[in-house]
Design an enzyme around this catalytic site. Structure first.
Site, mmCIF file in Angstrom:
data_model
loop_
_atom_site.group_PDB
_atom_site.id
_atom_site.type_symbol
_atom_site.label_atom_id
_atom_site.label_comp_id
_atom_site.label_asym_id
_atom_site.label_seq_id
_atom_site.Cartn_x
_atom_site.Cartn_y
_atom_site.Cartn_z
ATOM 1 N N ASP A 146 49.957 38.449 42.652
ATOM 2 C CA ASP A 146 50.680 37.195 42.981
ATOM 3 C C ASP A 146 52.407 37.453 42.731
ATOM 4 O O ASP A 146 53.110 36.491 42.230
ATOM 5 C CB ASP A 146 50.416 36.253 41.532
ATOM 6 N N LYS A 177 43.485 33.032 46.176
ATOM 7 C CA LYS A 177 42.874 32.690 45.134
ATOM 8 C C LYS A 177 43.177 31.178 44.500
ATOM 9 O O LYS A 177 44.264 31.073 44.770
ATOM 10 C CB LYS A 177 42.413 33.601 44.022
ATOM 11 N N CYS A 209 47.213 36.256 35.120
ATOM 12 C CA CYS A 209 46.471 36.640 36.461
ATOM 13 C C CYS A 209 46.005 38.211 36.316
ATOM 14 O O CYS A 209 45.227 38.571 36.977
ATOM 15 C CB CYS A 209 47.149 36.312 37.406
#
Length: 224
Positions: free
Chosen positions: A26, A126, A159
């Protein structure tokens, strides 16, 4: 092997480039910019930006060693059809209605330009904190014979850690790179790193980027 805590990685001494992936979690503009989601929630994105040089060095070392590189991106469909009522409520609460923040149609969804994304890299999109949930991530890893994962990115406590836990439950061998992960909450970052090592490595092992790069360089030398 890679020098790590609480034991060197991997436990059996068999680190193979073809079976290993560097997972970059991310590193998107929505988390790194001063106008993205993270900043809008009141967090300072500078600790996240501070890891970019280390991540870039890791990517270069992984490429040289023949290790696969996986980038993840978090965000929802432009029409928000994949967003639950609770998630929509949180979005309104954060004042994000009417913006493209955390939507795949927005510029913030893209990976930061400082990160080298090559055509052969794998990109996993995602909606959840964990990269295994509702994605083809595991299928891709199994198809490629990847069994060992090296984690970096943001945020350490959300995450990164969620994906790490999912990977451990699926019997992947995992290493978290301490100085290539970051969070806007220093205490949460340190706690997340500490949790990797408890119970003699319940979530794998912890190493710094220097140790990982050194280990990857030996893999590259073997290949030559």
């Amino acid at each position: 092997m890679i020098k790590a805590t609480p034991f060197d990685f991997p436990y059996d001494g068999r680190l193979v480039a073809e079976n290993t992936a560097l997972v970059v979690i991310d590193l998107q503009q929505d988390f790194l910019s001063t106008t993205g989601y993270f900043a809008r929630k009141g967090y300072d994105p500078s600790p996240l930006r501070a890891i970019l040089p280390a991540v870039s060095r890791l990517i270069a070392a992984a490429r040289e060693a023949g290790v696969s590189i996986v980038h993840t991106r978090q965000g929802y469909r432009a029409d928000m059809a994949d967003m639950t009522p609770y998630e929509k409520w949180r979005r309104r609460r954060a004042g994000l209605d009417g913006t493209e923040i955390l939507l795949r149609s927005g510029p913030g969804f893209q990976i930061a330009p400082e990160i080298d994304v090559a055509p052969q890299d794998i990109i996993v999109d995602k909606t959840c904190n964990g990269a295994f949930t509702y994605t083809d991530f595991e299928l891709v890893l199994r198809a490629r014979g990847i069994t060992h994962l090296l984690f970096c990115g943001c945020t350490t406590d959300v995450c990164v850690h969620t994906t790490l836990r999912e990977a451990c439950d699926r019997n992947f061998q995992c290493l978290t790179i301490s100085d290539a992960c970051a969070s806007g909450d220093g205490r949460a970052h340190e706690a997340a790193l500490h949790m990797v090592t408890v119970e003699d490595g319940v979530f794998g092992v912890l190493a710094d980027s220097g140790a990982v790069i050194e280990g990857l360089s030996r893999l590259g030398n073997k290949a030559r």
